[in-house]
Design a protein around this motif. Structure first.
Motif, mmCIF file in Angstrom:
data_model
loop_
_atom_site.group_PDB
_atom_site.id
_atom_site.type_symbol
_atom_site.label_atom_id
_atom_site.label_comp_id
_atom_site.label_asym_id
_atom_site.label_seq_id
_atom_site.Cartn_x
_atom_site.Cartn_y
_atom_site.Cartn_z
ATOM 1 N N TRP A 109 0.834 -1.199 0.000
ATOM 2 C CA TRP A 109 0.000 0.000 0.000
ATOM 3 C C TRP A 109 0.873 1.255 0.000
ATOM 4 C CZ3 TRP A 109 -0.899 -4.377 2.742
ATOM 5 C CH2 TRP A 109 -2.177 -4.955 2.671
ATOM 6 N N TYR A 110 0.493 2.240 -0.821
ATOM 7 C CA TYR A 110 1.040 3.592 -0.675
ATOM 8 C C TYR A 110 0.019 4.344 0.177
ATOM 9 C CZ TYR A 110 4.269 2.832 -4.611
ATOM 10 O OH TYR A 110 5.267 2.393 -5.441
ATOM 11 N N GLY A 111 0.323 4.583 1.431
ATOM 12 C CA GLY A 111 -0.682 5.185 2.300
ATOM 13 C C GLY A 111 -1.876 4.254 2.369
ATOM 14 N N MET A 153 12.208 4.173 0.304
ATOM 15 C CA MET A 153 12.481 5.607 0.174
ATOM 16 C C MET A 153 11.177 6.402 0.112
ATOM 17 S SD MET A 153 16.016 5.892 -0.886
ATOM 18 C CE MET A 153 16.043 7.264 -2.005
ATOM 19 N N VAL A 154 10.097 5.723 -0.255
ATOM 20 C CA VAL A 154 8.793 6.398 -0.304
ATOM 21 C C VAL A 154 8.186 6.352 1.092
ATOM 22 C CG1 VAL A 154 6.522 6.421 -1.401
ATOM 23 C CG2 VAL A 154 8.503 5.570 -2.660
ATOM 24 N N PRO A 155 7.756 7.496 1.630
ATOM 25 C CA PRO A 155 7.161 7.465 2.966
ATOM 26 C C PRO A 155 5.804 6.752 2.964
ATOM 27 C CG PRO A 155 7.131 9.709 2.051
ATOM 28 C CD PRO A 155 7.865 8.854 1.078
ATOM 29 N N GLY A 209 3.199 -5.010 -18.625
ATOM 30 C CA GLY A 209 1.864 -4.593 -18.208
ATOM 31 C C GLY A 209 1.700 -3.119 -18.491
ATOM 32 N N PRO A 210 0.462 -2.648 -18.545
ATOM 33 C CA PRO A 210 0.237 -1.239 -18.859
ATOM 34 C C PRO A 210 0.801 -0.332 -17.775
ATOM 35 C CG PRO A 210 -1.816 -2.290 -18.201
ATOM 36 C CD PRO A 210 -0.795 -3.372 -18.323
ATOM 37 N N SER A 211 0.984 0.907 -18.136
ATOM 38 C CA SER A 211 1.546 1.895 -17.229
ATOM 39 C C SER A 211 0.675 2.020 -15.973
ATOM 40 C CB SER A 211 1.619 3.208 -17.993
ATOM 41 O OG SER A 211 1.959 4.224 -17.143
ATOM 42 N N GLY A 212 1.315 2.040 -14.811
ATOM 43 C CA GLY A 212 0.592 2.187 -13.563
ATOM 44 C C GLY A 212 0.098 0.892 -12.960
ATOM 45 N N CYS A 213 0.492 -0.253 -13.539
ATOM 46 C CA CYS A 213 -0.030 -1.521 -13.025
ATOM 47 C C CYS A 213 0.795 -2.036 -11.840
ATOM 48 C CB CYS A 213 -0.058 -2.578 -14.124
ATOM 49 S SG CYS A 213 1.573 -3.084 -14.670
ATOM 50 N N GLY A 214 1.909 -1.403 -11.539
ATOM 51 C CA GLY A 214 2.673 -1.801 -10.361
ATOM 52 C C GLY A 214 3.998 -2.474 -10.665
ATOM 53 N N LYS A 215 4.454 -2.416 -11.907
ATOM 54 C CA LYS A 215 5.720 -3.069 -12.263
ATOM 55 C C LYS A 215 6.892 -2.472 -11.479
ATOM 56 C CE LYS A 215 5.403 -1.759 -16.584
ATOM 57 N NZ LYS A 215 4.190 -0.940 -16.594
ATOM 58 N N SER A 216 7.005 -1.140 -11.512
ATOM 59 C CA SER A 216 8.120 -0.512 -10.809
ATOM 60 C C SER A 216 8.023 -0.766 -9.311
ATOM 61 C CB SER A 216 8.131 0.996 -11.058
ATOM 62 O OG SER A 216 8.315 1.256 -12.418
ATOM 63 N N THR A 217 6.818 -0.701 -8.805
ATOM 64 C CA THR A 217 6.619 -0.937 -7.379
ATOM 65 C C THR A 217 7.144 -2.311 -6.984
ATOM 66 O OG1 THR A 217 4.665 0.472 -7.428
ATOM 67 C CG2 THR A 217 4.882 -1.027 -5.558
ATOM 68 N N LEU A 218 6.771 -3.313 -7.766
ATOM 69 C CA LEU A 218 7.226 -4.673 -7.469
ATOM 70 C C LEU A 218 8.754 -4.749 -7.533
ATOM 71 C CD1 LEU A 218 6.560 -7.664 -6.968
ATOM 72 C CD2 LEU A 218 6.508 -7.973 -9.444
ATOM 73 N N GLN A 234 -3.870 0.705 -2.260
ATOM 74 C CA GLN A 234 -3.169 -0.561 -2.490
ATOM 75 C C GLN A 234 -2.630 -0.588 -3.923
ATOM 76 O OE1 GLN A 234 -5.224 -3.983 -1.078
ATOM 77 N NE2 GLN A 234 -3.496 -5.347 -1.519
ATOM 78 N N ALA A 235 -1.351 -0.933 -4.041
ATOM 79 C CA ALA A 235 -0.724 -0.946 -5.372
ATOM 80 C C ALA A 235 -0.393 -2.361 -5.830
ATOM 81 C CB ALA A 235 0.545 -0.098 -5.367
ATOM 82 N N LEU A 236 -0.198 -3.279 -4.892
ATOM 83 C CA LEU A 236 0.068 -4.675 -5.256
ATOM 84 C C LEU A 236 -0.891 -5.578 -4.492
ATOM 85 C CD1 LEU A 236 3.991 -4.810 -5.214
ATOM 86 C CD2 LEU A 236 2.486 -4.580 -7.208
HETATM 87 N N1 LIG Z 1 5.518 7.173 -4.593
HETATM 88 C C1 LIG Z 1 4.240 6.821 -4.783
HETATM 89 N N2 LIG Z 1 3.274 7.287 -3.954
HETATM 90 C C2 LIG Z 1 1.983 6.948 -4.141
HETATM 91 N N3 LIG Z 1 1.548 6.173 -5.115
HETATM 92 C C3 LIG Z 1 2.441 5.666 -5.990
HETATM 93 C C4 LIG Z 1 3.833 5.975 -5.870
HETATM 94 N N4 LIG Z 1 4.495 5.353 -6.866
HETATM 95 C C5 LIG Z 1 3.551 4.695 -7.573
HETATM 96 N N5 LIG Z 1 2.317 4.868 -7.052
HETATM 97 C C6 LIG Z 1 1.067 4.292 -7.557
HETATM 98 O O1 LIG Z 1 1.192 2.899 -7.572
HETATM 99 C C7 LIG Z 1 0.667 2.356 -8.771
HETATM 100 C C8 LIG Z 1 1.718 1.554 -9.483
HETATM 101 O O2 LIG Z 1 2.746 2.417 -9.911
HETATM 102 P P1 LIG Z 1 4.075 1.902 -10.609
HETATM 103 O O3 LIG Z 1 4.603 0.771 -9.818
HETATM 104 O O4 LIG Z 1 4.964 3.056 -10.819
HETATM 105 O O5 LIG Z 1 3.519 1.371 -12.003
HETATM 106 P P2 LIG Z 1 4.292 1.006 -13.350
HETATM 107 O O6 LIG Z 1 5.757 0.968 -13.065
HETATM 108 O O7 LIG Z 1 3.739 -0.330 -13.744
HETATM 109 O O8 LIG Z 1 3.935 2.043 -14.359
HETATM 110 C C9 LIG Z 1 0.151 3.526 -9.582
HETATM 111 O O9 LIG Z 1 -1.232 3.615 -9.371
HETATM 112 C C10 LIG Z 1 0.833 4.707 -8.994
HETATM 113 O O10 LIG Z 1 0.005 5.851 -9.051
#
Ligand SMILES: Nc1ncnc2c1ncn2[C@@H]1O[C@H](COP(=O)(O)OP(=O)(O)O)[C@@H](O)[C@H]1O
Ligand SMILES: [Mg+2]
Lengths: 267, 289
Positions: free
Chosen positions: A29-31, A72-74, A53-62, A34-36
């Protein structure tokens, strides 16, 4: 004595184990967003795993979770477990600096330091305490060779890395990552800021690196995943929809959503 | 739908535009005219008294022998003490606020108050210095008490400047360092600070050039007006340039006004040099990313 034996066994089983990362029921969860959602995934050693996966699906997050850069993200909260080499990466015993030494990262936009090429590559060894010029020289050369850029920069190691082209900068960044001798290299869309020729060079490089490293690469580009990866994971709105051999995923997707995505029906 | 554009209204708008251009130009000129008058007057009065001896002599009862040496050296020593104290404290505070402090309401509260402190009148810092350094810590009217007071005075400015410099270091290169297993401190020391140094230096020099012209707080913490020695320790008595100038201007005879003019020229030249150095650093190092 028994401790030693069980340690021994643990180590052996870790070496034998084909999975270097073991992700189990992982939520993030970001705050309060839920992202994953319930990610289950094993990442195989010495393979290239692509995440699409499409942009915003959580790839970078994972990806950022795997070396805990996500911290690093609060206000990030997680549940479930991720094991690296059979040890929980979130446990108190796990020093995060150690994890990041073993699990290196290459970023989307080339991000060299505003230093010379040499100092960029020597940065990692230096922060881990290596001072001897001769040792550093060796590491720098080996890493730059490993990143297939030695011949292009060997005569200007003392020039600022900002003077290189985007593709060269990205390979210096890969060299910088190799210099800490990681086991895993995480790459977040490493070619999305590059021209097609640089992209091709980096794809070639990634395929070569597979022998020595486990690579997890996030890519926006399905063709890229198809070209270079052994395994592909397809994500959608925070869920892992399908994860299997790349050939299978592209030729014979099981899930309707995967099929829609790879045939370009959305994205 | 057709929009009708009236020609006469357009003419009015254009005329109004010219009027404002002229008004603003006049406003600028008024400021410049008075500044030039001031400068011309000072140069007129002071240049004749600006000699090598004026830079070398201690204060004296006769105009011909009066000099600014004590003030120049006093200001120099004061800055040499003030700069490290204020910069070390200021940069540490800025690093804490930018890199370590949790982003919560308490941090926010500190942040806002640092900015407010930068606007507090300097005489208030003088009173603070008098209460704490001169009396409470029993330093008396010494150089170190003056330097500590000055450090407090410019601290908020340096904190804000350093924060801006630290914040402008790209997130990407910090991530690159952290991502290789560097600790936060290693990242700060090897990546953030080197990149932020030009900004920090520029801000610090500008803050110091403010401090070097300050009179009021130093009068309160007891800088001397006439002194015949230069400081030989942190506990010495001292004077500074603006206080010497002030003491000359308060004398009734006209010649002393000219001596003050010479002093002002010296102070202005030093200020201009400091600002020029700050601008030079800023231009040399900007746009590096
Ligand atoms: N630092 C952050 N704070 C809050 N929400 C975030 C942050 N980074 C990403 N998100 C949210 O998490 C979801 C997944 O983001 P991200 O992992 O960057 O997707 P992708 O890399 O697949 O494009 C998105 O809905 C995005 O808005
Ligand atoms: Mg992304």
């Amino acid at each position: 004595m028994t401790d030693m034996i069980s340690n021994q066994q643990n180590e052996n089983s870790a070496i034998d184990d084909q999975y270097i990362f073991d992700i189990h029921d992982f939520n993030l969860w970001y705050g309060s967003d839920q992202a994953l959602y319930g990610i289950n995934m094993g990442i195989e050693k010495n393979k290239i795993t692509a995440v699409i996966g499409p942009s915003g699906c959580g790839k970078s997050t994972l990806l950022k979770t795997l070396n805990r850069m996500i911290e690093m993200v609060p206000n990030v909260n997680t549940s479930g477990s991720i094991k690296y080499d059979n040890a929980d990466i979130f446990s108190k015993k796990q020093m995060v600096e150690d994890l990041r030494t073993q699990v290196g990262m290459v970023f989307q936009k080339p991000n060299p330091f505003p230093k010379s090429i040499y100092d960029n590559v020597a940065y990692g060894p230096r922060i881990h305490g290596i001072k001897k010029k001769k040792v550093l020289d060796e590491i720098v050369e080996k890493s730059l060779r490993g990143a297939a850029i030695w011949d292009e920069v060997k005569d200007r190691l003392n020039q600022n890395a900002y003077g290189l082209s985007g593709g060269q900068q990205q390979r210096v960044c890969i060299a910088r990552c190799l210099a800490i001798e990681p086991n895993v290299i995480l790459m977040d869309e490493p070619t999305s800021a590059l021209d097609p020729i640089s992209t091709l060079k980096i794809e070639e490089l990634i395929k070569e690196l597979k022998d020595k490293y486990t690579i997890v690469i996030v890519t926006h580009n399905m063709q890229q995943a198809a070209r270079i990866s052994d395994k592909t994971a397809f994500m959608l709105t925070g869920e892992l929809v399908e994860f299997t051999d790349t050939d299978t995923l592209f030729s014979n997707p099981k899930d309707k959503r995967t099929e829609d995505y790879i045939t370009g029906r959305f994205g | 739908m057709q929009i009708h554009i009236s020609k006469s209204r357009m003419k009015r708008r254009i005329a109004l535009n010219s009027i404002f251009r002229i008004l603003f130009f006049l406003a600028t000129t008024i400021g410049l005219v008075f500044l030039s008058l001031l400068l011309i007057r000072i140069l007129n009065q002071g240049l004749g008294y600006l000699t090598i001896d004026f830079l070398r002599n201690f204060p004296a009862p006769y105009v011909e022998e009066a000099g600014m040496f004590a003030g120049i050296i006093g200001s120099l020593f004061l800055m040499l003490l003030t700069a490290p104290i204020a910069i070390i404290l200021g940069v540490s505070t800025a690093l804490y606020l930018e890199e370590y402090a949790p982003k919560n309401r308490f941090t926010n509260f500190i942040q806002v108050n640092v900015q407010n402190l930068a606007g507090v009148p300097s005489i208030v810092f003088g009173l603070l210095g008098l209460t704490f350094f001169v009396y409470l810590f029993q330093m008396g009217y010494t150089l170190i008490a003056g330097a500590l007071t000055m450090s407090l005075l410019i601290l908020p400015v340096i904190v804000v400047a350093a924060q801006e410099a630290i914040r402008s270091v790209p997130k990407e290169i910090k991530e690159a360092s952290i991502g290789m297993g560097a600790t936060k401190w290693q990242t700060i020391w090897r990546i953030v600070l080197p990149a932020a140094v030009p900004g920090i230096l520029t801000g610090s020099i500008l803050a110091l050039s403010r401090a070097i012209g300050e009179t009021a707080p130093l009068l309160i913490v007891g800088a001397a007006t006439a002194i015949y020695t230069i400081p030989d320790s942190m506990l010495s008595k001292y004077t500074v340039m603006p206080i010497q100038i002030y003491s000359w201007t308060s004398r009734p005879q006209e010649e002393w006004q000219f001596v003050a003019g010479a002093g002002i020229i010296v102070l202005l030249v030093i200020l201009l040099c400091m600002n020029a150095i700050a601008v030079w650093i800023r231009n040399k190092f900007q746009n590096r990313y």
